[in-house]
Each structure stands twice: as structure tokens, then as C-alpha cells.
Design a protein around this motif. Structure first.
Motif, short mmCIF file in Angstrom:
data_model
loop_
_atom_site.label_atom_id
_atom_site.label_comp_id
_atom_site.label_asym_id
_atom_site.label_seq_id
_atom_site.Cartn_x
_atom_site.Cartn_y
_atom_site.Cartn_z
N LEU A 113 0.82 -1.21 0.00
CA LEU A 113 0.00 0.00 0.00
C LEU A 113 0.86 1.26 0.00
O LEU A 113 0.53 2.24 -0.68
N LEU A 114 1.94 1.25 0.75
CA LEU A 114 2.74 2.46 0.91
C LEU A 114 3.40 2.88 -0.39
O LEU A 114 3.24 4.02 -0.84
N HIS A 115 4.16 1.98 -1.02
CA HIS A 115 4.95 2.36 -2.18
C HIS A 115 4.18 2.24 -3.50
O HIS A 115 4.43 3.01 -4.42
N GLN A 116 3.26 1.31 -3.57
CA GLN A 116 2.50 1.16 -4.82
C GLN A 116 1.37 2.18 -4.91
O GLN A 116 1.18 2.80 -5.97
N ILE A 117 0.64 2.39 -3.83
CA ILE A 117 -0.56 3.21 -3.88
C ILE A 117 -0.29 4.63 -3.41
O ILE A 117 -0.53 5.60 -4.15
N ILE A 118 0.21 4.78 -2.19
CA ILE A 118 0.28 6.11 -1.58
C ILE A 118 1.43 6.92 -2.16
O ILE A 118 1.24 8.02 -2.67
N LYS A 119 2.65 6.38 -2.10
CA LYS A 119 3.79 7.12 -2.64
C LYS A 119 3.87 7.01 -4.16
O LYS A 119 4.27 7.96 -4.83
N GLY A 120 3.50 5.86 -4.69
CA GLY A 120 3.65 5.64 -6.13
C GLY A 120 2.54 6.25 -6.96
O GLY A 120 2.68 7.33 -7.53
N ALA A 121 1.40 5.55 -7.03
CA ALA A 121 0.32 5.99 -7.90
C ALA A 121 -0.21 7.36 -7.52
O ALA A 121 -0.61 8.15 -8.38
N TYR A 122 -0.23 7.69 -6.22
CA TYR A 122 -0.80 8.97 -5.81
C TYR A 122 0.20 10.12 -5.93
O TYR A 122 0.05 11.01 -6.76
N LYS A 123 1.26 10.09 -5.10
CA LYS A 123 2.16 11.25 -5.06
C LYS A 123 3.01 11.37 -6.33
O LYS A 123 3.05 12.43 -6.96
N ASP A 124 3.67 10.26 -6.70
CA ASP A 124 4.59 10.33 -7.84
C ASP A 124 3.87 10.42 -9.18
O ASP A 124 4.45 10.92 -10.15
N HIS A 125 2.63 9.92 -9.26
CA HIS A 125 1.91 9.95 -10.53
C HIS A 125 0.87 11.06 -10.56
O HIS A 125 1.04 12.08 -11.22
N LEU A 126 -0.23 10.88 -9.81
CA LEU A 126 -1.37 11.78 -9.97
C LEU A 126 -1.05 13.23 -9.59
O LEU A 126 -1.38 14.16 -10.34
N VAL A 127 -0.43 13.43 -8.43
CA VAL A 127 -0.12 14.80 -8.02
C VAL A 127 0.85 15.45 -8.99
O VAL A 127 0.71 16.62 -9.35
N TYR A 170 -11.36 7.59 -16.25
CA TYR A 170 -11.19 9.04 -16.13
C TYR A 170 -9.73 9.48 -16.23
O TYR A 170 -9.47 10.63 -16.57
N ARG A 171 -8.78 8.59 -15.97
CA ARG A 171 -7.38 9.00 -16.08
C ARG A 171 -6.96 9.26 -17.53
O ARG A 171 -5.92 9.83 -17.77
N GLU A 172 -7.79 8.83 -18.48
CA GLU A 172 -7.47 9.07 -19.89
C GLU A 172 -7.34 10.56 -20.19
O GLU A 172 -6.71 10.93 -21.18
N ILE A 173 -7.93 11.43 -19.36
CA ILE A 173 -7.82 12.86 -19.58
C ILE A 173 -6.36 13.30 -19.57
O ILE A 173 -5.97 14.23 -20.28
N PHE A 174 -5.52 12.62 -18.80
CA PHE A 174 -4.10 12.98 -18.76
C PHE A 174 -3.40 12.60 -20.06
O PHE A 174 -2.45 13.26 -20.46
N LYS A 175 -3.88 11.55 -20.73
CA LYS A 175 -3.27 11.16 -22.00
C LYS A 175 -3.80 12.01 -23.14
O LYS A 175 -3.03 12.44 -24.01
N THR A 176 -5.09 12.29 -23.15
CA THR A 176 -5.66 13.09 -24.24
C THR A 176 -5.16 14.53 -24.22
O THR A 176 -5.10 15.18 -25.26
N THR A 177 -4.79 15.04 -23.06
CA THR A 177 -4.24 16.40 -22.98
C THR A 177 -2.74 16.43 -23.18
O THR A 177 -2.13 17.50 -23.13
N GLY A 178 -2.14 15.26 -23.40
CA GLY A 178 -0.70 15.21 -23.63
C GLY A 178 0.13 15.30 -22.37
O GLY A 178 1.36 15.46 -22.45
#
Length: 976
Positions: A488-502, A611-619
Motif C-alpha cells: 500500500l505504501l509504495h504502490q498506492i500512496i507514494k507511487g500511484a498517488y504522489k509520484d503519478h497523480l499529483v 477518467y485518467r485518460e484525460i491525462f493522456k488526451t491532454t498530452g
């Protein structure tokens, strides 16, 4: 795999979902739920007790004598019933009101035995845990000596010279008072006493490894000739110490089980032994009849490099941790001696010239696997042949060990699974398209690929490195691809959330608005985050989120407040992507996960992928083929396999770094620190084991002082006292803004679910009305008393006139704080999953500004979720006594819900301040109606937030708020 007899029948029916067997001879019916079983028994088999069967009173956990698994009754008078005990229930009701029932594995039943392994008759009491006397403090002379040693070494971590100085001052004071004895003369005597403790004594060992391959005649790399030391403790002894620990003897699962809700037969997963992996391992183990009646003990491992200093000398260490899958998740998360450091692995280093060579990289990886295989070798014999181990309840049992899940972040998983970076360690999806549906990896499949394919094909098509051999290949029933735990820590919280989405949000703003405007928006997002009202346990971001060193706790705190801060600055699809991700995250972090929860997790994941496709369609991003984000797709499978993921998170091992690595390093001289760190860990284990032993023998009740005073009282009762005691007096006063002339002592009283704290003054209702600027407060109190005194009467019988209603004109006690206690096992909580939080209503919080917290108020207990609750802001707490009854109350300001459903984009309910005409809607309510704190975050809209607006302003100046269900896990579970 073929099975015969009753075992094969049992496994076949389990696979088809038929969990409960009919145990009557000659009847082969199986049933999916208790209802079908009961109807069948009533219709076909009227219950008559077997002549030699035990009654329900003899087996208190069994719901009925008919629920025993029918194998072979044999001779009921035989003292050894054998491993296939017919009286061992496969179904058992658990929880209050029999809300749940469990189907236990029938063959690995964890039956008690004697020291030689002979099974005991049911009901045989365990031998005493210790034969020592209740006043035997060996190797300490007394409780005072033990408490002092434990305090100085464990709690205060006092340096050697400081211990000497303290003991010197203490000795001087005793000699001055006429005494000639001291507890310890110096730190050496204290350390020697700790070292003499036999409990928890597992010696550290070491072995050396070096490169044994071909060495070139010229240009020899330094790593080829260097020797590397690995330190370890026998993991078999560490595991046995955990099993024999009486501290959590009642919080350990001895059998694999499947848990269901009695009402609808819905399965749920919680602790590790509730997962399918433990059950399938038990099936494989029980193919050998000699293992029947044993307890399966999965050994959970975890490793992670950690840095203790960035300034001096060797600052990196590589600890290896071990736990057992039998302890419940709450025990493992709280450590409680259920997570132990068992080794420090080697970290080969070389010159920059050779650091990136294929040979050195392969050597560094293989030394890791070879070291693990060597450290764990003493467990291997017990993986196929049962060993006799004493458990914390005093009973001996046969045990079968097995390698359980491995807790690791992605970089460590790459190393463990012997795969190429950017590939998935769990499935065969290609690194260019990780989200394609593909088969799971397995040891059998990997071995077949290595046998048939060349190096390049394995590397490019399957992401496998064939020159490496996983350590799990040396042990039975172990598949590293299956054993990698969710993180949960590295895959979800630090990984997908902080390093990716934010990060993607920031990239989107830069790409869409340009650097100058994007920075203005990012500054506004930071101001919005900083302006969030305070909430119990919520980490503050006074300068926003822009700081260099992020911790896991920082990322978790940002998750709670980030979504409302970006709304209005990003497209709705981005908001919805964040909502879906947060819901996925909070669902998988629950303490208990049901079949319904799994459906909600899949729904949240599907919405997130949409919904994450918005990040790909906007480049903003070019690919979603990211290993840590891709890992989300495996969580449902892993939950079914290993239970709730919060029991296997790498945050468990990372927090263990502090006690096992970082603090011992700080206590060392920094010169060859590892040896000193090992000795510190050994002494800590001895002290912890001694404390458990003394507490189990009832020797640590009360405080050290109270035990001495009790002993003196017993002496004084026999002899004439030679001294006079003077009671301790505490005079603590606080001035009150309502009645400054009447200071009052700190006061605490238990009031239902709330504990009112910090009594500020005793005054009357008019004075409180003036302070709160509520002129009709006396009328609100009258209305409150009317509701309390006439709760169930016809409205026509209740007095309506102001003069006829019950009145109170006496003094009241005003409180500025209350403590709420509620069940929240998914959050950090205490014993039994109970959480305690403080509700603040201070007029000058930290001598700066007023703080008036908001709360959930239960208005309709028959309706679940937000529809049965309202939101209110507490202005103050007070209590008074009328007609012999004490009434603890709260003055609140109401908020109204907006609409009948949560907001579609954020998933949070919206509320606005309630008004009676042109005036705010106030009320006096009983504290029993208050559930817990609620967190409101303003709906910021699209306008920039002025820099002058601070966190203590927003509840007064905004008119629309979100009820933040992401404030913690409990809020997420109730604010729906």
C-alpha cells in the motif's frame, strides 16, 4: 494432484462453494450455508447425541455437536484420538451475536500435544507457562531494578556516560541519607544484568560470501576479491519465540479459515489466515497424513535498505525482518514483538568503473538470494516434517513451517522475482502495455521458459533474467511470484498517488496555462490546502505541499485534503479520476474486506482507468504502463489470497527501521557500528521478553511506586507505623474567559461516548449566553430539558408555554474539550480497534485564535450513513444537574445537507450553515447524540483564495462545504 477418501471429498466440495458437511454416517450431503444445513438436519436427522460425543458445554466454541467433521469416530475412550479428531469442528460462530461463522481447515487443526508430540484428549488444561515464583525477578533483584534498567535502556535510551552520572548522583543521595546500597554501581553492571537474562536470547551469527567465478588475469574488479559479511539470527528460534509469546496468545490464528456473515453468507477477509493462500497451503501439506493435526505457521519476510545518516561513514543498512502469518493484523501493525529483525544483508560496493557492469549487477543480485537461502535453511526441515513447539497459551503443538508473503517495494520485488525493471513481478503483461490482460507468473512457468528460451528472448519477451535463481526455489511449496505481497505504501500512496497523480496535475497546469499562470494556480492550491480547518490527527501544511523531503505520512495527509483544493482549476475528469483513486485506496486499506467491498474496489478501479485518460488526451502523459500503478489491478486477487493488505504493508517494516536500525545506530559510537547495533537489538529483545514474562506472572500490576507502597502498607498493618505519610496535592488552575474571576481546576468526567475534559469554570447560563452571543440560550436549554424529560409523550401533553416548561437557573460547568471514543479498526487505534479523538472548542486555541470543531450528530439511528446524521459546529460543552440527574450538553450550530446524495464529482456530501430567519440556527443537544468529529472543507470554486484567509476563518466566511469523508478511514465508512 489426486485425493482420496474424506479429504478429497472435502476439498472438492470446498471448491464448489459447499462449505458445511452433513456429519451423519452414510449421508454425503454438503451445504453452502447454515440455513440449508439446519433445514436438512431437522428434516432428515433428528438430533440424538452420540453415546461418546461431548456436549456443547464441553466445546464452548462449537455451535452444535452436529457440526463436528465426520472422519472416523474410533474408540471414544481412547486418550489419543489421533490427528483426525471427529470432535474438531469445521464450522464455528464468532463475533457478537453470532454475526459471523468460520469454516476451519479440518486436517491442519492445531491440536494440543505433549512434549513428545502425542495428541492430548480434548479439554486437557495446558501446563503452567512458568514454574517460577511470583517474586522471582531473576536476573534482577527487584521490580525497581528491572524498571530502572528498562527505562534507562529501552524508553529513555540513556547513553553510558549519562547512566554513570545518574547512578553516581543517586548513590550520593542514598549515602547521604544513611543507606549503603545502590541498584547498579555503573552502566557495566546494568548491561551485564540485562545480558544475563535467559529470555529472548537468540545469538547473532555471521557468514562470509565472496565471488567464486572466473577471475580475469588482468583488470580484476575489486568486488571479485572482496569478502562480504552477513549477520543473522536463527529465524526458527525467532519464530518459536513469537509462537510462545503469551502477550498475544489470544490474538493468534492457529488454523486457516474462511469467514462468512451469518445473515447472507457473504465471505469476508481480514487477517492473514482468512485468505485462500493459507488454505491451499494446508491442502498441500495435509496430503501427508503425518501432518494432520498440526498447525501451519507461515513465515512472513520483508527487507528494505535504509539510510541512517547522510553525513558520516557507512550510512546504509539492509535489514531483513520476519513475522508469522498467524498473528492478527493489528498485532503485526503494532509490532508487539511480532516483527523481528533476523538479519543484516550485505550490500556489495565497488568502483564507479565497475558498478554498472553486467557481472557486478548479477553478483549483487545473486548474493542477495544466496544469503536468504542460507539464513532460512534451519526452517526447511520443519516445512515437511512437524516440529514440537510451545505456544503462548501453554500448550505444545506440532507445527509445519512455510515461506509466506514477502513485503517489499517495487525495486525489491524486481530483485526478488529476478525480472527486468519496468515489468510486472506478478503477471506476464509486456512492459510496453502492462494493463493488458495476461496470465500470472509462476515458478513452474518460469522454469519452463528458462529451459526452452535463450537469454535475449527471456529478457525482451518475458522480462526474465535467467542467470539468477530465486531463493524460494530452495524451499518446498514456495513460489516467489505468488508470494510478493501488496504494498500500500509504495504502490498506492507514494507511487500511484504522489509520484503519478499529483505530479500529473502540475504537468497538466504547466502544459495548459504556461509556467507563469500555472505557478499562480499552484500557489492558490497551496493556499487552499493551508486554509483547511484543523481536525484531530490531520497533519497541517501551513506553506502548502512544496517541500523537499516527503514521507509516507505526508503523502497520506495530502490525500485527505488535496481533492477539494484542485477542484475548479482542473477538468472534471481529473476530479473524478482522483475521486475514483481515493475510493480505491480507502477501500483496500480497510481492516475487513467483504465480497461487496471487492465489487466496490473493482468499480473504483474501472472508473479510475476511464477518467485518467484525460491525462493522456491532454498530452500530460504518454503511457499508463507504470508498474506501481499497474499493481492496482492485482489487489482483488491478492486480497483473496492474503487477506486485508494493511497487514502486509511495507510501512510495517519501515517503521521497524526506527527501533531496529536507526535508534541503535544513534546509540553507537559510529565506529564499526553494526556490532554495537546487534548487541543493542539483543538487549532490547531480552528486556521485552522479561517484561512479557513478568506481566504474565502478574508481577507488573500498578506502578513501581504503588507496588512498593502496597508492600509497606502490608508491613504497617502488622507493626506500629514509624512514619507519617502526607497526601500528594495537585493545584492546577486555569482562568476562564466566561468568568475570569472564578478559576477552576482541571476536571474530567466520563459522559457516555464522550469524555468532557478541561473544566474552565462554573457560571450561569446568562454569562455563557453573553460569551457565545446567543441571547436565547436559556430558551434553548428549556427546549433541551423538555425533550429530555418528555421523550416519548404525546406532543399535546408537553407544556408549550415558556413559564410552564422546565427551567434551570443554577450554575453550570463549562468545558472546552471532549474526548470521543469509537470503533475504528482501519485507522491507527488502540486495544480492540477503539480510537479516541479530542473535540476542541477553545476560544483561544494555542493562545492564537478560536477553534470550534464540527461533529457528526446522530439524528436517526435507524438510517445508515449520512442520511441518519447531521453536521453541527460545537460552540461549547457544558453540564448541569437537575432533579438528581446530570445532563452533559453541547451548544451547536446546525448545517443543512445539500441534496439527497453526495456530490457526483467528488463523492462527498455538501452542507451549508442553517438559519432560522436571519439568524444562525443554534441548539442545545445531549452529548450522547454526538458520534465523532467531522471535517468540513470549503467548496473553493474557481476564484483564487486571498492570502489573508487562514484556517480559522473558513468556517465563518464560506457558505458551502464538503463533508470530508477522506479525513480518515472511519469517516470514509460512515459519511456515505
Amino acid at each position: 494432484m489426486s485425493q482420496t477418501g474424506s479429504q478429497g471429498s472435502y476439498l472438492r466440495h470446498q471448491a464448489s462453494g459447499l462449505c458445511i458437511p452433513c456429519t451423519k454416517p452414510g449421508c454425503n450431503r454438503w451445504f453452502k450455508n447454515r440455513s440449508g444445513y439446519t433445514q436438512h438436519m431437522n428434516a432428515k436427522h433428528p438430533i440424538f447425541l452420540h453415546p461418546h460425543a461431548v456436549t456443547q458445554a464441553s466445546v464452548p466454541c462449537s455451535p452444535s455437536p452436529a457440526l463436528s467433521f465426520d472422519l472416523d469416530f474410533g474408540d471414544a475412550n481412547d486418550t489419543d484420538l489421533g490427528p483426525e479428531d471427529p470432535l474438531q469442528p469445521t464450522a464455528q460462530f464468532v463475533g457478537p451475536g453470532d454475526r459471523l461463522y468460520r469454516n476451519y481447515h479440518p486436517l491442519l487443526s492445531a491440536r494440543p500435544c505433549d512434549r513428545e508430540g502425542n495428541f492430548l484428549p480434548r479439554g486437557t488444561p495446558p501446563p503452567p507457562l512458568s514454574d517460577k515464583a511470583s517474586d522471582d525477578w531473576t536476573p534482577y533483584k527487584s521490580r525497581v531494578e528491572f524498571e530502572l534498567a528498562d527505562y534507562l535502556f529501552t524508553k529513555n535510551q540513556t547513553p553510558m556516560h549519562s547512566i554513570d552520572q545518574l547512578l553516581n548522583i543517586w548513590a550520593a543521595s542514598l549515602i547521604e541519607g544513611g543507606s549503603k546500597t545502590t541498584l547498579f554501581p555503573d552502566h557495566r553492571a546494568l548491561y551485564k544484568t540485562i545480558d544475563d537474562t535467559p529470555l529472548g536470547d537468540i545469538k547473532w551469527q555471521s557468514f562470509s560470501v565472496k565471488y567464486t567465478g572466473e577471475i580475469p588475469e588482468q583488470g580484476v574488479a575489486p568486488w571479485m576479491t572482496d569478502t562480504y559479511d552477513v549477520w543473522f539470527r536463527d529465524p526458527r528460534n525467532v519464530v518459536n519465540n513469537m509462537l510462545s509469546n503469551p502477550d498475544y496468545a489470544m490474538e493468534i490464528d492457529l488454523q486457516p479459515y474462511r469467514e462468512y456473515a451469518t445473515e447472507n453468507d457473504e465471505r469476508q477477509w481480514q487477517d492473514f489466515m482468512s485468505g485462500d493462500w493459507a488454505w491451499s497451503q494446508a491442502d498441500k501439506i495435509s496430503e501427508d497424513p503425518d501432518t494432520h493435526g498440526s498447525a501451519f505457521v507461515p513465515v512472513i519476510l520483508g527487507s528494505d535498505k535504509t539510510t541512517v545518516s547522510v553525513a558520516t561513514g557507512q550510512n546504509d543498512y539492509y535489514p531483513l525482518y520476519a513475522s508469522i502469518g498467524n498473528v492478527q493484523n493489528t498485532v503485526r501493525r503494532a509490532h508487539r514483538n511480532a516483527v523481528a529483525v533476523v538479519g543484516f544483508l550485505a550490500m556489495p560496493k565497488t568502483t564507479k568503473q565497475h558498478a554498472e557492469t553486467p557481472g557486478f549487477r548479477s553478483f549483487r543480485r545473486q548474493i542477495f538470494h544466496s544469503s536468504l537461502s542460507f539464513i532460512l535453511k534451519n526452517l526447511k526441515p520443519g516445512m515437511t516434517k512437524p516440529e514440537i513447539v510451545c505456544f503462548g497459551d501453554g500448550h505444545y503443538r506440532r507445527v509445519i513451517y512455510g515461506l509466506g508473503p514477502y513485503i517489499a517495494d517495487y525495486e525489491e520485488q524486481v530483485l526478488l522475482a529476478c525480472i527486468v525493471r519496468n515489468w510486472c513481478a506478478k503477471c506476464l503483461s509486456h512492459s510496453d502495455d502492462l494493463d493488458e490482460i495476461s496470465l500470472l507468473r509462476s515458478r513452474t512457468h518460469a522454469d519452463a521458459l528458462i529451459e526452452e528460451c535463450d537469454f535475449d528472448t527471456l529478457w525482451k519477451e518475458y522480462g526474465l533474467i535467467n542467470v539468477l535463481v530465486p531463493f524460494t526455489n530452495d524451499f518446498p511449496r514456495a513460489d516467489i511470484h505468488e508470494l510478493l505481497a501488496p504494498d500500500l505504501l509504495h504502490q498506492i500512496i507514494k507511487g500511484a498517488y504522489k509520484d503519478h497523480l499529483v505530479t500529473w496535475v502540475e504537468k497538466y497546469l504547466l502544459r495548459t496555462h504556461g509556467k507563469m499562470q500555472a505557478n499562480i494556480i499552484l500557489d492558490d492550491i497551496d493556499r487552499r490546502i493551508a486554509a483547511v480547518p484543523p481536525f484531530p490527527g490531520l497533519r497541517r501544511f501551513p506553506q502548502g505541499r512544496h517541500f523537499k523531503q516527503w514521507t509516507g505520512d505526508d503523502s497520506k495527509a495530502l490525500m485527505k485534503v488535496y481533492l477539494p483544493a484542485i477542484e475548479g482549476h482542473v477538468p472534471l475528469d481529473v476530479v473524478r479520476a482522483f475521486r475514483a483513486f481515493l475510493e480505491f485506496c480507502y477501500l483496500v486499506r480497510r481492516n475487513v474486506i467483504t465480497e461487496k467491498s471487492l465489487g466496490e474496489i473493482q468499480d473504483a478501479l474501472t472508473r479510475f482507468h476511464h477518467y485518467r485518460e484525460i491525462f493522456k488526451t491532454t498530452g500530460t502523459v504518454l503511457t499508463f504502463s507504470l508498474p506501481r500503478q499497474h499493481a492496482m489491478s492485482h489487489y482483488i486477487y491478492l486480497i483473496r489470497l492474503f487477506g486485508a493488505p494493511n497487514g502486509l504493508c511495507s510501512s510495517i517494516t519501515e517503521s521497524k527501521h526506527i527501533k531496529a536500525v536507526k535508534e541503535p545506530w544513534r546509540r553507537s559510537s559510529r565506529y564499526k557500528a553494526l556490532g554495537q547495533m546487534l548487541l543493542t537489538n539483543q538487549r532490547l529483545d531480552k528486556l521485552a521478553a522479561s517484561r512479557v514474562d513478568f506481566r504474565t506472572r502478574g508481577m507488573l500490576s500498578g506502578t513501581c511506586l504503588s507496588s512498593i507502597l502496597a508492600a509497606l502498607d502490608s508491613v504497617r498493618s502488622l507493626h506500629k507505623p514509624m512514619w507519617k505519610s502526607r497526601p500528594m496535592q495537585i493545584n492546577t488552575t486555569l482562568s476562564c474567559p466566561v468568568c475570569p474571576e472564578a478559576p477552576a481546576p482541571v476536571y474530567s468526567t466520563r459522559m457516555s461516548a464522550l469524555t468532557l475534559r478541561i473544566l474552565m469554570c462554573q457560571c450561569r447560563i446568562p454569562a455563557l449566553a453573553n460569551e457565545l452571543h446567543i441571547p436565547d440560550l436559556a430558551e434553548l436549554v428549556q427546549q433541551f430539558l423538555t425533550e429530555q424529560l418528555y421523550p416519548n409523550k404525546d406532543p399535546t401533553q408537553i407544556p408549550t408555554g415558556i413559564m410552564d416548561r422546565p427551567r434551570y437557573d443554577g450554575r453550570i460547568r463549562v468545558f472546552h474539550s471532549a474526548a470521543s471514543t469509537f470503533f475504528a479498526p482501519s485507522d491507527l487505534s488502540g486495544t480492540g480497534g477503539m480510537k479516541r479523538e479530542h473535540i476542541r472548542v477553545s476560544p483561544r486555541w494555542r493562545n492564537e485564535y478560536a477553534r470550534k470543531d464540527c461533529v457528526f450528530v446522530i439524528t436517526d439511528p435507524n438510517v445508515p450513513g449520512m442520511r441518519g446524521m447531521d453536521i453541527a459546529q460545537v460552540l461549547t460543552f457544558f453540564s448541569f444537574r437537575l432533579r438528581g440527574v446530570r445532563y452533559p450538553c453541547a451548544v451547536v450550530r446546525w448545517f443543512n445537507r445539500i441534496g439527497d446524495t453526495p456530490d457526483e464529482d467528488t463523492g462527498m456530501w455538501m452542507v451549508s450553515p442553517s438559519f432560522n430567519g436571519n439568524h444562525a440556527h443554534y441548539a442545545v443537544i445531549h452529548v450522547e447524540a454526538i458520534f465523532r468529529s467531522a471535517h468540513l472543507i470549503p467548496v473553493y470554486g474557481t476564484e483564487l483564495l486571498p492570502s489573508l484567509v487562514k484556517s480559522h476563518h473558513v468556517l465563518d466566511i464560506f457558505t458551502l462545504f464538503y463533508v470530508n469523508k477522506y479525513a480518515d478511514h472511519h469517516a470514509f465508512e460512515i459519511a456515505w
